[in-house]
Design a protein around this motif. Structure first.
Motif, PDB file in Angstrom:
ATOM      1  N   THR A 165      22.235  44.262 -44.301  1.00 28.93           N
ATOM      2  CA  THR A 165      22.472  43.001 -43.593  1.00 28.93           C
ATOM      3  C   THR A 165      21.169  42.407 -43.077  1.00 28.93           C
ATOM      4  O   THR A 165      20.927  41.194 -43.198  1.00 28.93           O
ATOM      5  N   MET A 166      20.294  43.229 -42.506  1.00 25.02           N
ATOM      6  CA  MET A 166      19.025  42.737 -41.973  1.00 25.02           C
ATOM      7  C   MET A 166      18.109  42.263 -43.089  1.00 25.02           C
ATOM      8  O   MET A 166      17.377  41.276 -42.934  1.00 25.02           O
ATOM      9  N   ILE A 167      18.145  42.940 -44.237  1.00 23.62           N
ATOM     10  CA  ILE A 167      17.354  42.487 -45.386  1.00 23.62           C
ATOM     11  C   ILE A 167      17.794  41.086 -45.807  1.00 23.62           C
ATOM     12  O   ILE A 167      16.962  40.190 -46.030  1.00 23.62           O
ATOM     13  N   ALA A 168      19.099  40.886 -45.904  1.00 18.55           N
ATOM     14  CA  ALA A 168      19.626  39.578 -46.308  1.00 18.55           C
ATOM     15  C   ALA A 168      19.306  38.518 -45.259  1.00 18.55           C
ATOM     16  O   ALA A 168      19.008  37.363 -45.599  1.00 18.55           O
ATOM     17  N   LEU A 169      19.357  38.892 -43.990  1.00 17.35           N
ATOM     18  CA  LEU A 169      19.079  37.953 -42.901  1.00 17.35           C
ATOM     19  C   LEU A 169      17.655  37.400 -42.998  1.00 17.35           C
ATOM     20  O   LEU A 169      17.415  36.211 -42.788  1.00 17.35           O
ATOM     21  N   LYS A 170      16.713  38.263 -43.332  1.00 19.59           N
ATOM     22  CA  LYS A 170      15.300  37.868 -43.354  1.00 19.59           C
ATOM     23  C   LYS A 170      14.876  37.247 -44.688  1.00 19.59           C
ATOM     24  O   LYS A 170      13.823  36.604 -44.759  1.00 19.59           O
ATOM     25  N   ALA A 171      15.664  37.448 -45.707  1.00 19.95           N
ATOM     26  CA  ALA A 171      15.277  36.966 -47.042  1.00 19.95           C
ATOM     27  C   ALA A 171      15.080  35.454 -47.060  1.00 19.95           C
ATOM     28  O   ALA A 171      14.209  34.938 -47.778  1.00 19.95           O
ATOM     29  N   ALA A 172      15.873  34.737 -46.273  1.00 16.26           N
ATOM     30  CA  ALA A 172      15.758  33.279 -46.237  1.00 16.26           C
ATOM     31  C   ALA A 172      14.407  32.828 -45.712  1.00 16.26           C
ATOM     32  O   ALA A 172      13.976  31.695 -45.975  1.00 16.26           O
ATOM     33  N   SER A 173      13.712  33.703 -44.978  1.00 13.87           N
ATOM     34  CA  SER A 173      12.381  33.385 -44.457  1.00 13.87           C
ATOM     35  C   SER A 173      11.276  33.832 -45.405  1.00 13.87           C
ATOM     36  O   SER A 173      10.090  33.749 -45.059  1.00 13.87           O
ATOM     37  N   GLY A 174      11.660  34.329 -46.585  1.00 15.31           N
ATOM     38  CA  GLY A 174      10.678  34.738 -47.579  1.00 15.31           C
ATOM     39  C   GLY A 174      10.210  36.169 -47.452  1.00 15.31           C
ATOM     40  O   GLY A 174       9.223  36.557 -48.089  1.00 15.31           O
ATOM     41  N   ILE A 175      10.917  36.979 -46.652  1.00 15.65           N
ATOM     42  CA  ILE A 175      10.527  38.371 -46.457  1.00 15.65           C
ATOM     43  C   ILE A 175      10.989  39.201 -47.647  1.00 15.65           C
ATOM     44  O   ILE A 175      12.158  39.150 -48.050  1.00 15.65           O
ATOM     45  N   ARG A 176      10.067  39.993 -48.197  1.00 17.12           N
ATOM     46  CA  ARG A 176      10.374  40.873 -49.328  1.00 17.12           C
ATOM     47  C   ARG A 176      10.691  42.273 -48.801  1.00 17.12           C
ATOM     48  O   ARG A 176       9.829  42.942 -48.226  1.00 17.12           O
ATOM     49  N   GLN A 177      11.930  42.686 -48.961  1.00 16.63           N
ATOM     50  CA  GLN A 177      12.362  44.035 -48.591  1.00 16.63           C
ATOM     51  C   GLN A 177      13.393  44.518 -49.596  1.00 16.63           C
ATOM     52  O   GLN A 177      14.189  43.719 -50.108  1.00 16.63           O
TER      53      GLN A 177
END
Length: 408
Positions: free
Chosen positions: A159-171
């Motif tokens: 869930t946290m990975i998906a939350l940050k993905a919109a900001s361009g975070i690669r995880q």
């Protein structure tokens, strides 16, 4: 060192990482700034020997739904890694209630994204600084692995990975075999159920960085400095602020930026300014690398430890002691940290010959983001960076400079 007897445009209180970054952001814009520090040298507080990680992707707020299950162990002292010292003090009571109010899924996500936005601003500001002024601080893009030992934690990680993905975070969420392929040192991590890989995370020595940044300001921006300025009174005098030190020095400034970390709480109280910032004591030790030292930064989520390699040394940081206001290291807790690290990665470090250890007070807000705002005419706060002081420093300095530009 200046005698601090003249007028200045802006006084920045505190020469930790946040204060240095703030002074740099102002000086770079041509502002006449004076850096004031009660200690004899810079970066001797919360960032002196911290976890050595620039965690631009991992900005997860401290308070979340999992906190409720941790409370009995925290308050009873049974949790080795996360403890709180209850007290009848009104400051602790107010902060604790606010902290608990933030322990919801909605606020966890909101607070995490708020901090993430500042972290990304910080990364851009750091990149710009190093392009202009290369500083040697053992800096490298190491990547980071957040290691999990509980299957139930993995859906929340997704869930946290998906939350940050919109900001361009690669995880990426990895299984244990994939995690070991990224970092072979994890072959010794018994019971691992998965890991989140953040390939763009960085490491470096915060003390070396801070001293390097100070040299840049001295040589390129002629920033006056007052070390050993033990500030006793801060008061408004007409259009200016007056600062008086214990040894009789005085400095007048049109504006003041408070970057004093946990000391800011007591400094601001006589002005009637009460900030929701709590001391959370943390520890670290530094020693030679072991036979299986990781090159990727490691966060053990079960034991709440971080491992960061700095050249031929490794820094291990952890423990959180809420409402502990004395930074003096306690040997028993140092031993706890070493023992926990040995259980986590038994061959990562030379645990039998620890070279140095340290403790510091992290200034934590209930919502895990710093307070950056005007608190009185000509008085701006830049405090409460918590566990991410170094990560958020450069962006915080830029926000303060922009705020001051907009003030009369």
């Amino acid at each position: 060192m200046s005698n601090a007897s003249n007028n200045t445009s802006i006084a920045v209180l505190g020469a930790g990482i946040v204060g240095l970054a703030t002074a740099y952001a102002l000086a770079r814009r041509g502002t006449r700034v004076h850096l004031v520090e009660r200690r004899a040298a810079p970066v001797l507080g919360a960032s002196f020997a911290n976890g050595a990680q620039l965690s631009y992707a991992y900005t997860d707020a401290m308070a979340g739904p999992a906190l409720w299950k941790q409370l009995p162990g925290m308050l009873g002292g049974r949790d080795l890694s996360f403890r709180a010292r209850p007290s009848a003090d009104a400051h602790f009571f107010r902060w604790g209630l606010s902290f608990l109010r933030n322990a919801t899924t909605q606020r966890l996500h909101r607070n995490t994204l708020n901090t993430l936005a500042l972290a990304l601003e910080s990364r851009a500001a750091m990149d710009a600084l190093l392009h202009r002024h290369p500083i040697d601080f053992l800096h490298r893009v190491a990547g980071k692995l957040h290691v999990y030992y509980d299957e139930k934690a993995l859906p929340k990680a997704r869930t946290m990975i998906a939350l940050k993905a919109a900001s361009g975070i690669r995880q990426t969420l990895l299984d244990p075999h994939e995690a070991v392929a990224v970092e072979p040192a994890l072959a010794g991590a018994e019971g691992m159920t998965g890991a989140v890989h953040s390939p763009d995370e960085e490491v470096g020595d915060p003390w070396r960085f801070g001293n390097g940044l100070l040299d840049v300001m001295r040589q390129c921006y002629d920033v006056p400095l007052s070390f050993g300025f033990d500030l006793r009174t801060l008061r408004r005098d007409g259009p200016d602020w007056q600062l008086h030190s214990a040894d009789g020095r005085e400095l007048r400034a049109r504006k003041v930026v408070v970057c004093g970390g946990i000391d800011s709480v007591d400094l601001l109280r006589p002005l009637g300014i009460h900030i929701p910032v709590m001391a959370v004591k943390g520890y670290s030790f530094t020693t030679a690398c072991g036979v299986a030292a990781p090159t990727v930064s490691i966060t053990d989520t079960a034991r709440k430890l971080v491992f960061a390699r700095l050249g031929e040394r490794i820094r291990v940081a952890g423990l959180a002691e809420v409402n502990h206001w004395d930074p003096t290291p306690v040997q028993e807790r140092v031993n706890d940290l070493i023992a926990q690290a040995r259980r986590s990665l038994p061959d990562a470090a030379d645990y039998a010959h620890v070279e140095s250890h340290w403790a510091g007070l992290r200034p934590v807000t209930p919502f895990s983001s710093p307070i950056i705002r005007q608190a009185a005419p000509g008085l701006v706060l830049n405090v409460g960076h918590g566990m991410l002081g170094w990560t958020l420093a450069m962006g915080s300095g830029e926000r303060v400079a922009e705020l001051l530009d907009a003030l009369p």
